[in-house]
Design a protein around this motif. Structure first.
Motif, mmCIF file in Angstrom:
data_model
loop_
_atom_site.group_PDB
_atom_site.id
_atom_site.type_symbol
_atom_site.label_atom_id
_atom_site.label_comp_id
_atom_site.label_asym_id
_atom_site.label_seq_id
_atom_site.Cartn_x
_atom_site.Cartn_y
_atom_site.Cartn_z
ATOM 1 N N SER A 105 5.311 -80.264 31.695
ATOM 2 C CA SER A 105 6.222 -79.406 30.933
ATOM 3 C C SER A 105 6.261 -77.957 31.400
ATOM 4 O O SER A 105 6.951 -77.138 30.795
ATOM 5 N N GLY A 106 5.499 -77.647 32.441
ATOM 6 C CA GLY A 106 5.504 -76.278 32.949
ATOM 7 C C GLY A 106 4.424 -75.403 32.355
ATOM 8 O O GLY A 106 4.054 -74.387 32.940
ATOM 9 N N GLU A 107 3.916 -75.775 31.180
ATOM 10 C CA GLU A 107 2.881 -74.971 30.544
ATOM 11 C C GLU A 107 2.058 -75.848 29.601
ATOM 12 O O GLU A 107 2.611 -76.544 28.758
ATOM 13 N N ALA A 108 0.742 -75.796 29.773
ATOM 14 C CA ALA A 108 -0.166 -76.553 28.910
ATOM 15 C C ALA A 108 -0.235 -75.895 27.535
ATOM 16 O O ALA A 108 0.057 -74.704 27.372
ATOM 17 N N ARG A 109 -0.648 -76.678 26.567
ATOM 18 C CA ARG A 109 -0.788 -76.150 25.202
ATOM 19 C C ARG A 109 -1.744 -74.964 25.158
ATOM 20 O O ARG A 109 -1.502 -73.981 24.464
ATOM 21 N N THR A 110 -2.847 -75.027 25.911
ATOM 22 C CA THR A 110 -3.801 -73.919 25.934
ATOM 23 C C THR A 110 -3.208 -72.681 26.606
ATOM 24 O O THR A 110 -3.555 -71.554 26.257
ATOM 25 N N GLN A 111 -2.309 -72.880 27.562
ATOM 26 C CA GLN A 111 -1.643 -71.748 28.203
ATOM 27 C C GLN A 111 -0.663 -71.077 27.243
ATOM 28 O O GLN A 111 -0.559 -69.841 27.218
ATOM 29 N N SER A 112 0.025 -71.859 26.447
ATOM 30 C CA SER A 112 0.925 -71.301 25.424
ATOM 31 C C SER A 112 0.129 -70.518 24.385
ATOM 32 O O SER A 112 0.555 -69.445 23.936
ATOM 33 N N PHE A 113 -1.016 -71.057 24.011
ATOM 34 C CA PHE A 113 -1.937 -70.373 23.092
ATOM 35 C C PHE A 113 -2.339 -69.021 23.680
ATOM 36 O O PHE A 113 -2.273 -67.989 23.005
ATOM 37 N N ALA A 114 -2.710 -68.999 24.944
ATOM 38 C CA ALA A 114 -3.091 -67.746 25.607
ATOM 39 C C ALA A 114 -1.917 -66.771 25.624
ATOM 40 O O ALA A 114 -2.087 -65.575 25.356
ATOM 41 N N ARG A 115 -0.728 -67.268 25.908
ATOM 42 C CA ARG A 115 0.459 -66.402 25.939
ATOM 43 C C ARG A 115 0.674 -65.726 24.575
ATOM 44 O O ARG A 115 1.006 -64.543 24.493
ATOM 45 N N ARG A 116 0.465 -66.476 23.486
ATOM 46 C CA ARG A 116 0.605 -65.899 22.135
ATOM 47 C C ARG A 116 -0.453 -64.824 21.883
ATOM 48 O O ARG A 116 -0.160 -63.773 21.296
ATOM 49 N N LEU A 117 -1.684 -65.082 22.319
ATOM 50 C CA LEU A 117 -2.748 -64.094 22.125
ATOM 51 C C LEU A 117 -2.471 -62.825 22.919
ATOM 52 O O LEU A 117 -2.686 -61.711 22.425
ATOM 53 N N ILE A 118 -1.999 -62.979 24.145
ATOM 54 C CA ILE A 118 -1.652 -61.820 24.969
ATOM 55 C C ILE A 118 -0.560 -61.012 24.290
ATOM 56 O O ILE A 118 -0.639 -59.777 24.202
ATOM 57 N N ALA A 119 0.463 -61.682 23.778
ATOM 58 C CA ALA A 119 1.569 -61.000 23.088
ATOM 59 C C ALA A 119 1.083 -60.276 21.840
ATOM 60 O O ALA A 119 1.642 -59.240 21.457
ATOM 61 N N ALA A 120 0.020 -60.796 21.218
ATOM 62 C CA ALA A 120 -0.544 -60.172 20.014
ATOM 63 C C ALA A 120 -1.476 -59.002 20.355
ATOM 64 O O ALA A 120 -2.009 -58.366 19.450
ATOM 65 N N GLY A 121 -1.664 -58.729 21.637
ATOM 66 C CA GLY A 121 -2.451 -57.575 22.042
ATOM 67 C C GLY A 121 -3.913 -57.837 22.355
ATOM 68 O O GLY A 121 -4.693 -56.892 22.525
#
Length: 165
Positions: A105-121
């Motif tokens: 799918s281009g991005e693993a679930r854990t990678q999406s989780f990391a992306r959300r944390l990065i966006a949250a600062g």
């Protein structure tokens, strides 16, 4: 949470002259960073760093480095309530199929989780090691933001400039 102390990495010698780059993780993606996002996968102990380096086979040539760190905004994945707030759980963090998910799918679930944390600062993620023979005390700190000053200071310990030779 805040982390202050030593961190260790077992680097592929290809990246040994750039121990602060995060380039390998950026190029290939990792369990907790999608492709295109630099990351430093560090361990809180030397032995954990070596376990991480041998996850997929025998110990290959490795450069072991140490850093002094002061990282202000670290998400502590050992906090079950905080994980639940992010729609994650311990089983999903340790899911060994993350590479397959990334390919499909281009991005693993854990990678999406990391992306959300990065966006949250968040500057990083405190996570237990999933390497073979790791115990619950073997911890890693995945960094997405680092530099030479607060709030996410990371300093390579290389007093004799060995890596620049």
């Amino acid at each position: 949470m805040r982390y202050e102390g030593k961190l260790y990495r077992a680097l592929n010698p290809i990246y040994a002259r750039e121990p602060l780059s995060g380039r390998g993780a950026e190029l290939h993606g990792g369990r907790f960073n999608p492709k295109g996002v630099p990351a430093l996968y560090c361990s809180l102990s030397v032995m954990t760093a070596l376990r991480e380096a041998t996850q997929v086979g025998n110990l290959q040539p490795t450069t072991l480095v140490c850093y002094d760190a002061e990282i202000e905004r670290v998400f502590d994945s050992r906090e079950e309530a905080a994980l639940a707030d992010e729609a994650m759980d311990a089983a999903a963090l340790g899911d060994a199929t993350w590479r397959d998910q990334m390919k499909a799918s281009g991005e693993a679930r854990t990678q999406s989780f990391a992306r959300r944390l990065i966006a949250a600062g968040y500057h990083g993620l405190m996570i237990r090691s999933f390497a073979p023979a790791a115990s619950l005390d073997d911890l890693n700190l995945v960094l997405w933001k680092w530099g030479d000053a607060a709030p996410c200071r990371l300093t390579l310990i290389d007093d004799e400039s060995r890596l620049s030779r």
